[in-house]
Write a protein that holds these residues in place. Structure first.
Motif, PDB file in Angstrom:
ATOM      1  N   THR A  95     -17.432 -48.130  -4.650  1.00 10.96           N
ATOM      2  CA  THR A  95     -16.129 -48.268  -5.288  1.00 10.96           C
ATOM      3  C   THR A  95     -16.130 -49.562  -6.085  1.00 10.96           C
ATOM      4  N   ARG A 100     -10.799 -46.113 -14.014  1.00 11.03           N
ATOM      5  CA  ARG A 100     -11.492 -44.842 -14.212  1.00 11.03           C
ATOM      6  C   ARG A 100     -12.858 -45.107 -14.826  1.00 11.03           C
ATOM      7  N   VAL A 120     -20.975 -37.304  -7.118  1.00  9.46           N
ATOM      8  CA  VAL A 120     -19.565 -36.939  -7.195  1.00  9.46           C
ATOM      9  C   VAL A 120     -18.812 -38.197  -7.584  1.00  9.46           C
ATOM     10  N   THR A 121     -17.817 -38.061  -8.461  1.00  3.44           N
ATOM     11  CA  THR A 121     -17.060 -39.228  -8.920  1.00  3.44           C
ATOM     12  C   THR A 121     -15.562 -38.972  -8.795  1.00  3.44           C
ATOM     13  N   GLY A 122     -14.818 -40.052  -8.858  1.00  4.40           N
ATOM     14  CA  GLY A 122     -13.366 -39.936  -8.839  1.00  4.40           C
ATOM     15  C   GLY A 122     -12.727 -41.302  -8.932  1.00  4.40           C
ATOM     16  N   SER A 123     -11.422 -41.311  -8.755  1.00  2.00           N
ATOM     17  CA  SER A 123     -10.703 -42.581  -8.731  1.00  2.00           C
ATOM     18  C   SER A 123      -9.567 -42.469  -7.739  1.00  2.00           C
ATOM     19  N   GLY A 124      -9.180 -43.617  -7.207  1.00  2.00           N
ATOM     20  CA  GLY A 124      -8.120 -43.667  -6.218  1.00  2.00           C
ATOM     21  C   GLY A 124      -7.379 -44.978  -6.335  1.00  2.00           C
ATOM     22  N   ALA A 128     -12.131 -46.798  -9.247  1.00  2.00           N
ATOM     23  CA  ALA A 128     -13.038 -45.668  -9.473  1.00  2.00           C
ATOM     24  C   ALA A 128     -14.159 -45.710  -8.446  1.00  2.00           C
ATOM     25  N   TRP A 129     -14.731 -44.529  -8.146  1.00  2.00           N
ATOM     26  CA  TRP A 129     -15.814 -44.472  -7.173  1.00  2.00           C
ATOM     27  C   TRP A 129     -16.859 -43.451  -7.587  1.00  2.00           C
ATOM     28  N   LYS A 131     -20.036 -41.308  -5.540  1.00  2.00           N
ATOM     29  CA  LYS A 131     -20.710 -41.006  -4.283  1.00  2.00           C
ATOM     30  C   LYS A 131     -22.040 -40.341  -4.601  1.00  2.00           C
TER      31      LYS A 131
END
Length: 140
Positions: A95, A100, A120-124, A128-129, A131
């Protein structure tokens, strides 16, 4: 899993195989994340080439999350989960300080996807992160 003896009784301990590392969000600290990756990958009995591939993939992921610059007062968090013995599996959740990630068509993305296995990617709420889940040859 291991066993510890306490006098006349024994307890079974379950090791989760997780390691958390937090470093300043600065490219100067990425060597620490790469070194931790290599150290954990050796526990899985991966080849030198597999270990180097993972180090490069983690470096690219961190670089994407930093966009090549320091972010004062922020951190890169890397959570490592080592799979069970013989699995050759290492999952790494990284993270960073960006809200983003940049577009996924750059050279860095190509390298990351070629070397890391599953990405795998995303944001929270913490940023942004990325994996990475790598399955090597393990103890085969």
């Amino acid at each position: 899993m291991g066993t510890i003896s306490l006098g006349s009784r024994s307890e079974i301990l379950r090791c989760t195989g997780t390691v958390d590392l937090r470093v300043p969000a600065d490219p100067a600290y990425l060597a620490m994340v790469r070194t931790a990756t290599a150290g954990l990958a050796t526990r899985l009995d991966l080849t030198l080439d597999e270990i180097e591939d993972l180090r490069i993939a983690v470096d690219e992921a961190c670089s994407l999350l930093l966009q090549g610059r320091a972010h004062a007062g922020r951190a890169i968090h890397a959570g490592f989960e080592v799979g069970p013995p013989g699995s050759g599996t290492l999952s790494i959740l990284i993270t960073g300080p960006l809200d983003r990630l940049p577009e996924g068509n750059s050279y860095a993305w190509s390298v990351l996807q070629a070397l890391a296995g599953k990405v795998v990617t995303g944001s929270g709420e913490n940023g942004a992160w990325i994996k990475l889940t790598y399955v090597g040859r393990g103890d085969q």
